[in-house]
Design a protein around this motif. Structure first.
Motif, PDB file in Angstrom:
ATOM      1  N   VAL A  63       0.923  -1.232   0.143  1.00 32.04           N
ATOM      2  CA  VAL A  63      -0.223  -0.050   0.053  1.00 32.04           C
ATOM      3  C   VAL A  63       0.834   1.428   0.058  1.00 32.04           C
ATOM      4  O   VAL A  63       0.718   2.105  -0.880  1.00 32.04           O
ATOM      5  CB  VAL A  63      -0.922  -0.126   1.271  1.00 32.04           C
ATOM      6  CG1 VAL A  63      -1.576   1.503   1.289  1.00 32.04           C
ATOM      7  CG2 VAL A  63      -1.963  -1.242   1.271  1.00 32.04           C
ATOM      8  N   LEU A  64       1.870   1.257   0.890  1.00 27.94           N
ATOM      9  CA  LEU A  64       2.783   2.440   0.984  1.00 27.94           C
ATOM     10  C   LEU A  64       3.411   2.594  -0.503  1.00 27.94           C
ATOM     11  O   LEU A  64       3.725   3.849  -0.761  1.00 27.94           O
ATOM     12  CB  LEU A  64       3.769   2.345   2.024  1.00 27.94           C
ATOM     13  CG  LEU A  64       3.201   2.607   3.424  1.00 27.94           C
ATOM     14  CD1 LEU A  64       4.433   2.355   4.276  1.00 27.94           C
ATOM     15  CD2 LEU A  64       2.795   4.013   3.355  1.00 27.94           C
ATOM     16  N   GLY A  65       4.037   1.458  -1.257  1.00 28.45           N
ATOM     17  CA  GLY A  65       4.682   1.701  -2.117  1.00 28.45           C
ATOM     18  C   GLY A  65       3.621   1.998  -3.397  1.00 28.45           C
ATOM     19  O   GLY A  65       4.178   2.950  -4.433  1.00 28.45           O
ATOM     20  N   ALA A  66       2.634   1.467  -3.392  1.00 29.60           N
ATOM     21  CA  ALA A  66       1.416   2.035  -4.448  1.00 29.60           C
ATOM     22  C   ALA A  66       1.201   3.631  -4.264  1.00 29.60           C
ATOM     23  O   ALA A  66       1.508   4.460  -5.271  1.00 29.60           O
ATOM     24  CB  ALA A  66       0.215   1.371  -4.401  1.00 29.60           C
ATOM     25  N   GLY A  67       1.079   3.861  -3.000  1.00 26.95           N
ATOM     26  CA  GLY A  67       1.026   5.507  -2.685  1.00 26.95           C
ATOM     27  C   GLY A  67       2.184   6.267  -3.016  1.00 26.95           C
ATOM     28  O   GLY A  67       1.994   7.315  -3.781  1.00 26.95           O
TER      29      GLY A  67
END
Length: 90
Positions: A63-67
């Protein structure tokens, strides 16, 4: 009038060259953002990688990587945008 037409032609030529280079920047931004996800998809063929990302910490990393990818892409597009010329005569 010839000087003005020469200046306008030069301006249009430079503008079109800048737009071509800007399209390279946009394509580079797309590749830079998409490459880690392609690598992740290739790594997902391994069962041990899937196990690691099924944990809460793994989901948080995804999720952090996508954001961060979305944020970086928008920033690259904004920084690579050509300035809009103001019209002198309306």
């Amino acid at each position: 009038m010839r000087n003005l037409s020469g200046y306008l032609r030069d301006d249009l030529r430079i503008r079109s060259e800048s737009e071509a280079r800007q399209s390279w920047t946009v394509n580079g931004a797309r590749v830079a953002v998409g490459a880690p996800w392609v690598v992740l998809l290739l790594m997902a063929t391994r069962p041990e990688v899937i196990e690691r990302y099924q944990s809460p910490a793994g989901a948080l990393v995804l999720v952090l990587g996508a954001g961060l990818c979305v944020l970086a892409y928008r920033l690259m597009i904004r920084l690579g945008r050509l300035p809009v010329e103001r019209r002198v005569l309306r």
